[in-house]
Scaffold this motif. Structure first.
Motif, PDB file in Angstrom:
ATOM      1  N   ARG A   1       0.832  -1.212   0.000  1.00 24.73           N
ATOM      2  CA  ARG A   1       0.000   0.000   0.000  1.00 24.73           C
ATOM      3  C   ARG A   1       0.866   1.263   0.000  1.00 24.73           C
ATOM      4  O   ARG A   1       0.517   2.264  -0.625  1.00 24.73           O
ATOM      5  CB  ARG A   1      -0.962  -0.014   1.181  1.00 24.73           C
ATOM      6  CG  ARG A   1      -0.335  -0.029   2.561  1.00 24.73           C
ATOM      7  CD  ARG A   1      -1.434   0.030   3.616  1.00 24.73           C
ATOM      8  NE  ARG A   1      -0.957   0.074   4.975  1.00 24.73           N
ATOM      9  CZ  ARG A   1      -0.804  -0.993   5.740  1.00 24.73           C
ATOM     10  NH1 ARG A   1      -1.073  -2.203   5.254  1.00 24.73           N
ATOM     11  NH2 ARG A   1      -0.375  -0.886   6.988  1.00 24.73           N
TER      12      ARG A   1
ATOM     13  N   ALA B   1      -7.401  -1.049   5.065  1.00 22.86           N
ATOM     14  CA  ALA B   1      -8.538  -1.966   5.113  1.00 22.86           C
ATOM     15  C   ALA B   1      -8.493  -2.941   3.932  1.00 22.86           C
ATOM     16  O   ALA B   1      -8.826  -4.121   4.070  1.00 22.86           O
ATOM     17  CB  ALA B   1      -9.844  -1.176   5.102  1.00 22.86           C
ATOM     18  N   CYS B   2      -8.074  -2.440   2.764  1.00 25.28           N
ATOM     19  CA  CYS B   2      -7.957  -3.315   1.589  1.00 25.28           C
ATOM     20  C   CYS B   2      -6.917  -4.402   1.832  1.00 25.28           C
ATOM     21  O   CYS B   2      -7.113  -5.565   1.448  1.00 25.28           O
ATOM     22  CB  CYS B   2      -7.574  -2.491   0.369  1.00 25.28           C
ATOM     23  SG  CYS B   2      -8.849  -1.352  -0.202  1.00 25.28           S
TER      24      CYS B   2
ATOM     25  N   LEU C   1      -6.032  -5.688   4.690  1.00 25.28           N
ATOM     26  CA  LEU C   1      -6.595  -6.674   5.618  1.00 25.28           C
ATOM     27  C   LEU C   1      -7.587  -7.592   4.912  1.00 25.28           C
ATOM     28  O   LEU C   1      -7.614  -8.799   5.144  1.00 25.28           O
ATOM     29  CB  LEU C   1      -7.288  -5.954   6.781  1.00 25.28           C
ATOM     30  CG  LEU C   1      -6.376  -5.275   7.803  1.00 25.28           C
ATOM     31  CD1 LEU C   1      -7.207  -4.490   8.810  1.00 25.28           C
ATOM     32  CD2 LEU C   1      -5.522  -6.325   8.521  1.00 25.28           C
ATOM     33  N   THR C   2      -8.394  -7.007   4.025  1.00 22.70           N
ATOM     34  CA  THR C   2      -9.399  -7.789   3.300  1.00 22.70           C
ATOM     35  C   THR C   2      -8.749  -8.863   2.440  1.00 22.70           C
ATOM     36  O   THR C   2      -9.297  -9.955   2.253  1.00 22.70           O
ATOM     37  CB  THR C   2     -10.259  -6.862   2.423  1.00 22.70           C
ATOM     38  OG1 THR C   2     -10.870  -5.872   3.252  1.00 22.70           O
ATOM     39  CG2 THR C   2     -11.344  -7.637   1.703  1.00 22.70           C
ATOM     40  N   LEU C   3      -7.562  -8.569   1.906  1.00 21.64           N
ATOM     41  CA  LEU C   3      -6.881  -9.524   1.032  1.00 21.64           C
ATOM     42  C   LEU C   3      -6.425 -10.782   1.774  1.00 21.64           C
ATOM     43  O   LEU C   3      -5.965 -11.738   1.151  1.00 21.64           O
ATOM     44  CB  LEU C   3      -5.676  -8.873   0.365  1.00 21.64           C
ATOM     45  CG  LEU C   3      -5.954  -8.082  -0.912  1.00 21.64           C
ATOM     46  CD1 LEU C   3      -4.671  -7.497  -1.471  1.00 21.64           C
ATOM     47  CD2 LEU C   3      -6.617  -8.975  -1.967  1.00 21.64           C
ATOM     48  N   ARG C   4      -6.553 -10.786   3.079  1.00 24.26           N
ATOM     49  CA  ARG C   4      -6.226 -12.000   3.832  1.00 24.26           C
ATOM     50  C   ARG C   4      -7.338 -13.038   3.717  1.00 24.26           C
ATOM     51  O   ARG C   4      -7.144 -14.203   4.078  1.00 24.26           O
ATOM     52  CB  ARG C   4      -5.984 -11.662   5.303  1.00 24.26           C
ATOM     53  CG  ARG C   4      -4.792 -10.733   5.534  1.00 24.26           C
ATOM     54  CD  ARG C   4      -4.617 -10.430   7.006  1.00 24.26           C
ATOM     55  NE  ARG C   4      -3.494  -9.527   7.243  1.00 24.26           N
ATOM     56  CZ  ARG C   4      -3.120  -9.090   8.441  1.00 24.26           C
ATOM     57  NH1 ARG C   4      -3.791  -9.496   9.526  1.00 24.26           N
ATOM     58  NH2 ARG C   4      -2.099  -8.260   8.575  1.00 24.26           N
ATOM     59  N   LEU C   5      -8.497 -12.604   3.210  1.00 18.63           N
ATOM     60  CA  LEU C   5      -9.641 -13.497   3.069  1.00 18.63           C
ATOM     61  C   LEU C   5      -9.603 -14.188   1.705  1.00 18.63           C
ATOM     62  O   LEU C   5      -9.431 -13.523   0.677  1.00 18.63           O
ATOM     63  CB  LEU C   5     -10.949 -12.720   3.210  1.00 18.63           C
ATOM     64  CG  LEU C   5     -11.124 -11.917   4.515  1.00 18.63           C
ATOM     65  CD1 LEU C   5     -12.405 -11.095   4.447  1.00 18.63           C
ATOM     66  CD2 LEU C   5     -11.140 -12.860   5.705  1.00 18.63           C
TER      67      LEU C   5
ATOM     68  N   ARG D   1     -11.930 -15.308  -0.143  1.00 18.53           N
ATOM     69  CA  ARG D   1     -12.962 -14.806  -1.041  1.00 18.53           C
ATOM     70  C   ARG D   1     -12.537 -13.496  -1.695  1.00 18.53           C
ATOM     71  O   ARG D   1     -12.821 -13.249  -2.872  1.00 18.53           O
ATOM     72  CB  ARG D   1     -14.276 -14.612  -0.273  1.00 18.53           C
ATOM     73  CG  ARG D   1     -15.498 -14.419  -1.157  1.00 18.53           C
ATOM     74  CD  ARG D   1     -16.770 -14.417  -0.313  1.00 18.53           C
ATOM     75  NE  ARG D   1     -17.952 -14.285  -1.143  1.00 18.53           N
ATOM     76  CZ  ARG D   1     -18.565 -15.271  -1.760  1.00 18.53           C
ATOM     77  NH1 ARG D   1     -18.070 -16.500  -1.658  1.00 18.53           N
ATOM     78  NH2 ARG D   1     -19.654 -15.074  -2.487  1.00 18.53           N
ATOM     79  N   ALA D   2     -11.845 -12.644  -0.961  1.00 15.94           N
ATOM     80  CA  ALA D   2     -11.368 -11.375  -1.515  1.00 15.94           C
ATOM     81  C   ALA D   2     -10.299 -11.631  -2.576  1.00 15.94           C
ATOM     82  O   ALA D   2     -10.273 -10.970  -3.617  1.00 15.94           O
ATOM     83  CB  ALA D   2     -10.809 -10.496  -0.399  1.00 15.94           C
ATOM     84  N   CYS D   3      -9.431 -12.591  -2.325  1.00 13.32           N
ATOM     85  CA  CYS D   3      -8.397 -12.929  -3.315  1.00 13.32           C
ATOM     86  C   CYS D   3      -9.029 -13.459  -4.598  1.00 13.32           C
ATOM     87  O   CYS D   3      -8.594 -13.116  -5.712  1.00 13.32           O
ATOM     88  CB  CYS D   3      -7.443 -13.967  -2.736  1.00 13.32           C
ATOM     89  SG  CYS D   3      -6.402 -13.338  -1.395  1.00 13.32           S
TER      90      CYS D   3
END
Length: 253
Positions: free
Chosen positions: A105, A215-216, A218-222, A224-226
Motif C-alpha cells: 500500500r 482496510a484493503c 486486511l481484506t486480502l487475507r480473506l 474470497r477477496a483474493c
C-alpha cells in the motif's frame, strides 16, 4: 509510453545511408536539437488547439520550417503522440526505480504520487488528448502501438505489489498489480478532468485512497477477496488487452 531504455522521445526515423539536403547525418546534435524543437512546438499546439484541430502544417508554420522537413522527423501526428507517451513513461519508470522496500500500500501511493508529478508539466496537453487516450482505436492507451509505454507503467504497479514485504501469493499479487494499474489510470483521468481550484478534488481523492488501503490490505487475507481480485483481473484483461482465457462461466466469487 514504451520503448525500453529510451532517453528521448520516440523516433520513427531510421538513420539514413545518405545525407539528405539540409538534414544532419545520423543523430547529430543539430538533428537532435531540431527534432526536439519540432516536438515541443507540436506538443504546445496540441495543448492550445486540441489534437483534431492541430495539423502538421500548423506545426511547421509555428516552427518556421517546411512541412517536408517536419515530415522527416514526424511523418504524422500519431508519431508526435507516441513520442509523448515514450517520453513520459521513460521518465516515470526512471523515477519509480526509487521506490523503497515496504508494504504494497505504501509502494502503491509512491507509484501514484510519482505518476502525477511526472505528468503534471504536461497536464494541458494530456487534457486535450483525453478523447484520443480513451476513445481512439488506433492511438489510445490500449492499442498495440502504445504497448511499449503501457508495459513500462504497468510494470511499476506490478513490482509495487510483487516486491512488497507483504505481497500476497504470486497469482493474486500479479492480478492486484494489474488492477492497481487500472485504478491509476482512473485517477489520472479524474485529475485531467478535475476543474476544482489547483485540482484539490484530486488531492482529496488521493487522501481517500490512502486511508482506504489498510482496510484493503486486511481484506486480502480473506480467500474470497483474493478470488474476487483474480476474477476481476481476468475481466480487465479480456476487456482491454484480450490476453486472458476465454470466458466460459461466471466467476466463482
Amino acid at each position: 509510453m514504451f520503448t525500453e531504455n529510451s532517453k528521448e522521445p520516440y523516433s520513427s526515423e531510421a538513420t539514413p545511408n545518405r545525407r539528405g539536403r539540409g538534414r544532419p547525418r545520423g543523430r547529430t546534435p543539430q538533428g537532435v536539437a531540431a527534432r526536439l524543437s519540432l516536438y515541443n512546438t507540436a506538443i504546445a499546439l496540441i495543448a492550445e488547439r486540441g489534437y483534431e484541430a492541430t495539423t502538421l502544417r500548423d506545426v511547421a508554420d509555428r516552427a518556421g520550417v517546411s512541412v517536408g522537413l517536419l515530415y522527416r522527423y514526424f511523418p504524422s501526428k500519431r508519431a508526435v503522440i507516441l513520442a509523448l507517451y515514450d517520453e513520459l513513461s521513460a521518465k516515470y519508470a526512471s523515477r519509480a526505480a526509487e521506490m523503497k522496500i515496504g508494504k504494497w500500500r505504501d509502494r502503491l501511493m509512491f507509484a501514484l504520487t510519482t505518476s502525477l508529478q511526472v505528468l503534471s508539466p504536461h497536464r494541458s496537453t494530456l487534457a486535450a488528448l483525453v478523447p484520443v487516450l480513451i476513445g481512439d482505436a488506433n492511438e489510445g492507451l490500449f492499442t498495440p502501438a502504445t504497448a511499449f509505454s503501457r508495459q513500462r507503467v504497468h510494470k511499476v504497479f506490478h513490482d509495487a505489489v510483487v516486491g512488497a514485504t507483504d505481497a500476497p501469493r504470486p497469482e493474486v499479487a500479479a492480478a492486484l498489480g494489474r488492477l492497481l494499474y487500472l485504478v491509476h489510470l482512473a485517477i489520472i483521468l479524474w485529475w485531467l478532468l478535475d476543474k476544482s481550484p489547483r485540482q484539490w478534488a484530486t488531492t482529496s481523492l488521493m487522501s481517500l485512497v490512502r486511508r482506504a488501503l489498510p482496510a484493503c490490505a486486511l481484506t486480502l487475507r480473506l480467500p474470497r477477496a483474493c478470488a474476487f481480485v483474480v476474477a476481476g483481473d481476468k475481466l480487465f484483461r479480456q476487456a482491454l488487452f484480450d490476453d486472458a482465457e476465454p470466458h466460459r462461466s461466471s466467476p466463482g466469487i
